[in-house]
Design a protein around this motif. Structure first.
Motif, short mmCIF file in Angstrom:
data_model
loop_
_atom_site.label_atom_id
_atom_site.label_comp_id
_atom_site.label_asym_id
_atom_site.label_seq_id
_atom_site.Cartn_x
_atom_site.Cartn_y
_atom_site.Cartn_z
N SER A 137 -16.22 104.26 -28.29
CA SER A 137 -16.49 103.51 -29.53
C SER A 137 -15.80 104.07 -30.78
N TRP A 138 -15.36 105.34 -30.76
CA TRP A 138 -15.01 105.99 -32.02
C TRP A 138 -13.83 105.34 -32.75
N ASN A 139 -12.73 105.14 -32.05
CA ASN A 139 -11.53 104.64 -32.75
C ASN A 139 -11.70 103.21 -33.25
N VAL B 260 -20.40 105.84 -25.72
CA VAL B 260 -20.85 105.77 -27.11
C VAL B 260 -20.54 107.12 -27.75
N ASP B 261 -19.72 107.12 -28.78
CA ASP B 261 -19.33 108.37 -29.46
C ASP B 261 -20.39 108.73 -30.50
N ASP B 262 -20.01 109.46 -31.50
CA ASP B 262 -20.94 109.99 -32.51
C ASP B 262 -21.76 108.87 -33.17
N CYS B 263 -22.93 109.26 -33.69
CA CYS B 263 -23.76 108.41 -34.57
C CYS B 263 -24.75 107.52 -33.84
N LEU C 211 -22.19 109.08 -23.07
CA LEU C 211 -22.73 109.42 -24.38
C LEU C 211 -22.00 110.64 -24.94
N TYR C 212 -22.30 110.92 -26.20
CA TYR C 212 -21.64 111.98 -26.97
C TYR C 212 -22.70 112.93 -27.50
N SER C 213 -22.37 114.22 -27.49
CA SER C 213 -23.13 115.19 -28.28
C SER C 213 -22.17 116.30 -28.68
N THR D 33 -23.79 117.09 -34.90
CA THR D 33 -22.53 116.42 -34.58
C THR D 33 -21.62 116.47 -35.81
N CYS D 34 -20.42 115.97 -35.63
CA CYS D 34 -19.46 115.98 -36.75
C CYS D 34 -19.94 115.09 -37.90
N GLN D 35 -20.78 114.11 -37.60
CA GLN D 35 -21.30 113.23 -38.65
C GLN D 35 -22.71 113.63 -39.07
N GLY D 36 -23.16 114.81 -38.64
CA GLY D 36 -24.41 115.36 -39.16
C GLY D 36 -25.67 114.99 -38.41
N LEU E 205 -20.30 112.65 -20.31
CA LEU E 205 -20.69 113.25 -21.59
C LEU E 205 -19.44 113.75 -22.32
N LYS E 206 -19.23 113.23 -23.52
CA LYS E 206 -18.21 113.81 -24.40
C LYS E 206 -18.91 114.83 -25.28
N TYR E 207 -18.40 116.07 -25.25
CA TYR E 207 -19.12 117.16 -25.91
C TYR E 207 -18.23 117.79 -26.96
N ASP E 208 -18.58 117.54 -28.22
CA ASP E 208 -17.74 117.88 -29.37
C ASP E 208 -17.98 119.32 -29.83
N ASN E 209 -17.32 119.71 -30.90
CA ASN E 209 -17.29 121.12 -31.31
C ASN E 209 -17.83 121.32 -32.72
N ILE F 243 -14.78 117.87 -22.43
CA ILE F 243 -14.86 118.95 -23.44
C ILE F 243 -13.96 118.58 -24.62
N CYS F 244 -14.57 118.48 -25.80
CA CYS F 244 -13.82 118.08 -27.00
C CYS F 244 -13.81 119.24 -27.98
N GLU F 245 -13.03 120.26 -27.65
CA GLU F 245 -13.03 121.49 -28.45
C GLU F 245 -11.78 121.57 -29.30
N TRP F 246 -10.97 120.48 -29.27
CA TRP F 246 -9.76 120.32 -30.08
C TRP F 246 -8.66 121.33 -29.76
N GLY F 247 -8.79 122.00 -28.62
CA GLY F 247 -7.73 122.95 -28.24
C GLY F 247 -7.76 124.25 -29.01
N TRP G 26 -10.34 118.35 -21.11
CA TRP G 26 -10.51 119.15 -22.32
C TRP G 26 -9.45 118.72 -23.31
N ARG G 27 -9.92 118.39 -24.51
CA ARG G 27 -9.00 118.01 -25.59
C ARG G 27 -8.08 119.18 -25.89
N VAL G 28 -6.79 118.86 -26.09
CA VAL G 28 -5.82 119.92 -26.35
C VAL G 28 -5.34 119.95 -27.80
N ASP H 72 -6.05 118.31 -32.18
CA ASP H 72 -6.88 117.59 -33.14
C ASP H 72 -6.87 116.09 -32.82
N ASP H 73 -7.63 115.34 -33.59
CA ASP H 73 -7.76 113.90 -33.34
C ASP H 73 -6.43 113.15 -33.48
N ALA H 74 -6.21 112.22 -32.55
CA ALA H 74 -5.09 111.29 -32.67
C ALA H 74 -5.50 110.16 -33.61
C1 GAL Z 1 -14.37 114.62 -33.73
C2 GAL Z 1 -13.78 114.21 -32.39
C3 GAL Z 1 -13.57 112.74 -32.42
C4 GAL Z 1 -14.87 112.02 -32.68
C5 GAL Z 1 -15.52 112.53 -33.96
C6 GAL Z 1 -16.92 111.98 -34.15
O1 GAL Z 1 -14.62 115.98 -33.74
O2 GAL Z 1 -12.58 114.91 -32.18
O3 GAL Z 1 -12.99 112.32 -31.20
O4 GAL Z 1 -15.74 112.23 -31.59
O5 GAL Z 1 -15.60 113.94 -33.95
O6 GAL Z 1 -17.53 112.46 -35.29
#
Ligand code: GAL
Length: 393
Positions: free
Chosen positions: A20-22, A55-58, A97-99, A105-108, A131-135, A166-170, A186-188, A190-192
């Protein structure tokens, strides 16, 4: 190696789906997710292999419950996550799902650090398959390996197969430990973002930037079935299509043209990347749907050997990359310049196995086939990429 040893039968080929994110960023609702699931079926993307609806963040409420469990946002996801998973499963799809491996999360929103077991059990109970697991969020002083291993262990302990993205941005070389903590990709980087390039200081990386980064990282050896280098989700379709946007050489700040979409998708397939569509499929053009369902490119992405494509030659205006396949190789000729160009390539300088002296070439855009004794040169439009599947006879 921790308890979270990889389920290598999961993600034996790169995961494919929709996230969902993009398309929706933080405004996502359960209606968007149901519409995406329906659209995957109606457009034929599900049947082409796109199976995860993530479903990504939020999606979470602002607070956990008293037991530290995550709750779905009561306004945007009133039916809750188990019902949404059922809806997705009923359409022959899988649910993600995302956590985050932090306190937020990145959006708080509340996230999973320190509550991994509880949350993994919730995910399994709800029917989560990915599971998408962010950093983001407070890491409580813990390093990436320990934070990601904790969730890997928790997922391994539940009675459900869950792909672990794993979404640790490399940042801490996750390609060196992602597999050992149970990760399937594993993400290598930053965000595209939906741009060809970004400027220093600007958020995210353009498509050409990501390819530069992947070439420089030189991490192809980390990839094999069950564990994938992830250059981030697709931005295909998130910009003007069909070449309406005439690009100016100096203009690096507008969305992707059709040529750039094609280069983006071709390279993600050549890399053997996870393919998570990120566009609103309820409003996609035929050109975008045709691109995302190109059977020859998808076969390159999903090739059972699971190798990553690598550069054979990189020059300022053009590049040649190739990827060994079970029965030959894929070769990409990328014109990075702003004028049509002849890009020269020969099988001897690529991953094509060169036992014989005759090869069949399949053009993955037109479907045309021809024979060559080794020359693979082609005239390529600006920012376009010719992609050939080359098979020794
Ligand atoms: C970033 C991640 C994005 C997206 C976003 C959601 O850290 O790289 O793919 O998930 O967070 O807040």
């Amino acid at each position: 190696m921790t308890d979270g040893a990889p389920n290598s039968y999961l993600a034996a080929t790169p995961p494919m789906g929709w996230n969902s994110w993009n398309a929706h960023s933080c405004a996502v609702t359960e209606g968007d997710i149901r519409a995406a699931a329906d659209a995957l079926v109606e457009t034929g993307l599900r049947d082409a292999g796109y199976e995860y609806v993530v479903v990504d963040d939020c999606w979470m409420a602002d607070e956990t419950d008293d037991g530290g469990r995550l709750r779905a946002d009561p306004t945007d996801f009133p039916d809750g996550m188990a019902a949404l998973a059922d809806y997705v499963h009923d359409r022959g799809l899988k649910f993600g799902l995302y956590s985050s491996a932090g306190r937020h999360t990145c959006q708080g929103y509340p996230a999973s650090l320190g509550r991994e077991r509880t949350h993994a059990e919730q995910f399994a109970d709800w029917g989560v398959d990915y599971l998408k697991y962010d950093n983001c969020g407070d890491h409580r002083g813990r390093d990436a390996v320990s934070r990601y291993a904790a969730m890997g262990d928790a997922l391994a302990a539940v009675d459900r197969d869950i792909v672990y993205s794993i979404c640790e941005w490399g940042q801490s070389a996750p390609w060196t430990w992602g597999r050992n903590v149970g990760g399937h990709c594993w993400r290598v980087t930053d965000d595209a973002v939906a741009k060809w390039q970004t400027s220093p200081g600007e958020f995210g990386l353009g498509i050409a930037d990501i390819l530069d980064r992947v070439a420089a990282l030189d991490i192809a050896a980390a990839q094999a079935p069950g564990g994938w280098n992830d250059p981030d989700m697709l931005q295909v379709g998130n910009g003007p299509e069909s070449g309406q946007a005439q690009h100016e050489p100096t203009d690096i700040h507008r969305p992707l043209t059709h040529a750039e979409n094609r280069t983006h998708f071709a390279f993600w397939c050549l890399l053997g990347a996870p393919l998570l569509v990120g566009t609103d499929l309820t409003d996609s053009s035929r050109a975008v749907l045709d691109l995302l369902t190109n059977e020859w490119l998808l076969a390159i992405d999903q090739d059972p050997l699971g190798l990553q494509g690598t550069p054979d030659r990189r020059e300022e205006t053009h590049e040649v990359w190739s990827k060994r396949l079970r029965d030959g190789a894929a070769v990409a000729l990328w014109n990075r310049g702003d004028d049509p160009a002849r890009v020269r390539a020969h099988v001897d300088d690529t991953s094509v196995p060169t036992a014989g002296d005759r090869y069949t070439v399949l053009d993955c855009w037109s479907g045309e086939r021809w024979e060559t004794r080794g020359d693979l040169s082609a005239t390529v439009d600006p920012r376009e990429t010719a992609v050939f599947r080359v098979t020794p006879q």
